[in-house]
Design a protein around this motif. Structure first.
Motif, PDB file in Angstrom:
ATOM      1  N   GLN A  16       0.836  -1.192   0.000  1.00 20.22           N
ATOM      2  CA  GLN A  16       0.000   0.000   0.000  1.00 20.22           C
ATOM      3  C   GLN A  16       0.883   1.259   0.000  1.00 20.22           C
ATOM      4  OE1 GLN A  16      -3.042  -0.104   3.065  1.00 20.22           O
ATOM      5  NE2 GLN A  16      -3.182  -2.330   2.946  1.00 20.22           N
ATOM      6  N   ILE A  17       0.683   2.110  -1.014  1.00 25.21           N
ATOM      7  CA  ILE A  17       1.464   3.331  -1.152  1.00 25.21           C
ATOM      8  C   ILE A  17       0.538   4.486  -1.518  1.00 25.21           C
ATOM      9  CG2 ILE A  17       3.576   2.122  -1.824  1.00 25.21           C
ATOM     10  CD1 ILE A  17       2.941   2.828  -4.729  1.00 25.21           C
ATOM     11  N   ASN A  18       1.069   5.711  -1.466  1.00 26.41           N
ATOM     12  CA  ASN A  18       0.274   6.864  -1.872  1.00 26.41           C
ATOM     13  C   ASN A  18       0.604   7.244  -3.320  1.00 26.41           C
ATOM     14  OD1 ASN A  18       2.569   8.651  -1.941  1.00 26.41           O
ATOM     15  ND2 ASN A  18       2.431   8.871   0.281  1.00 26.41           N
ATOM     16  N   LEU A  19      -0.097   8.228  -3.826  1.00 29.50           N
ATOM     17  CA  LEU A  19       0.044   8.610  -5.230  1.00 29.50           C
ATOM     18  C   LEU A  19       1.451   9.095  -5.552  1.00 29.50           C
ATOM     19  CD1 LEU A  19      -1.351   8.979  -7.946  1.00 29.50           C
ATOM     20  CD2 LEU A  19      -2.029  11.285  -7.218  1.00 29.50           C
ATOM     21  N   LEU A  20       2.045   9.900  -4.684  1.00 29.19           N
ATOM     22  CA  LEU A  20       3.389  10.405  -4.940  1.00 29.19           C
ATOM     23  C   LEU A  20       4.425   9.279  -4.958  1.00 29.19           C
ATOM     24  CD1 LEU A  20       3.393  13.673  -2.765  1.00 29.19           C
ATOM     25  CD2 LEU A  20       3.152  13.477  -5.255  1.00 29.19           C
ATOM     26  N   GLN A  21       4.242   8.281  -4.116  1.00 26.23           N
ATOM     27  CA  GLN A  21       5.184   7.166  -4.064  1.00 26.23           C
ATOM     28  C   GLN A  21       5.123   6.299  -5.309  1.00 26.23           C
ATOM     29  OE1 GLN A  21       3.661   5.537  -0.427  1.00 26.23           O
ATOM     30  NE2 GLN A  21       5.428   6.210   0.766  1.00 26.23           N
TER      31      GLN A  21
END
Length: 201
Positions: A183-188
């Motif tokens: 699970q990561i965010n959009l920037l990552q």
């Protein structure tokens, strides 16, 4: 002093140091292997290249200590806390961590290879260029942790939430199977795309 307690523990069958606290102790190249620390508090202590291999840390608190480059291989941790401390370059390979809490600490270049983690929490810690190959991670909670340049070779990251962490430059296998379900965010996503050879324009 810790050295006195260590001598007593070595002379007894169970090798246990329990129900005590140490403040400001400084040890260098000391053998603390296979010692059982139970309900012990360490504060403002400094350990230089000490050997804690196969030791057990049960309900232990380590606060504002420096144990960089020490050997904790095959150690066991349960309901322990490491807070505001430095473990840069330390060896935690093949260790077992249950209900371990790490806060506001640095573990740059540390080795966690083949360790096992369960029901543990990491917040505001740095693991820059650390080694996490072949690690079993179960119910690990991460917050504001830095894994820049960390090696996760053959470590499944499925269901782990890295969205509040730094993961630039991490290393995985050629198949990238470690990343599945992570699970990561959009920037990552740009960092992960770079691993996959994808250019975002």
């Amino acid at each position: 002093m810790l050295t006195q307690q260590l001598a007593i523990a070595r002379s007894e069958d169970d090798g246990r140091i329990a129900d005590t606290s140490f403040c400001g102790d400084t040890l260098s190249s000391e053998d603390l292997s296979k010692i059982i620390f139970q309900n012990v508090q360490f504060s403002k202590c400094r350990f230089t290249r000490c050997d804690f291999s196969q030791s057990r840390f049960l309900s232990v608190t380590i606060k504002n200590c420096d144990f960089s480059n020490c050997n904790f291989s095959e150690s066991f941790w349960k309901q322990a806390t490491i807070d505001d401390s430095r473990g840069n370059g330390a060896d935690f390979s093949q260790s077992s961590c249950k209900e371990l809490t790490l806060r506001d600490s640095s573990f740059a270049y540390a080795n966690f290879s083949k360790s096992q983690w369960e029901n543990s929490t990491v917040s505001n810690c740095s693991f820059k260029e650390s080694f996490w190959s072949e690690v079993r991670l179960k119910k690990l909670t991460l917050a504001a942790a830095v894994f820049s340049g960390a090696d996760f070779f053959k470590t499944p990251l499925k269901d782990l939430d890295f969205s509040d962490c730094k993961i630039d430059g991490i290393t995985v296998s050629e198949t990238f199977k470690e990343l599945r379900g992570m699970q990561i965010n959009l920037l990552q996503s740009a960092d992960i795309a770079g691993l996959l050879g994808i250019k975002i324009i």
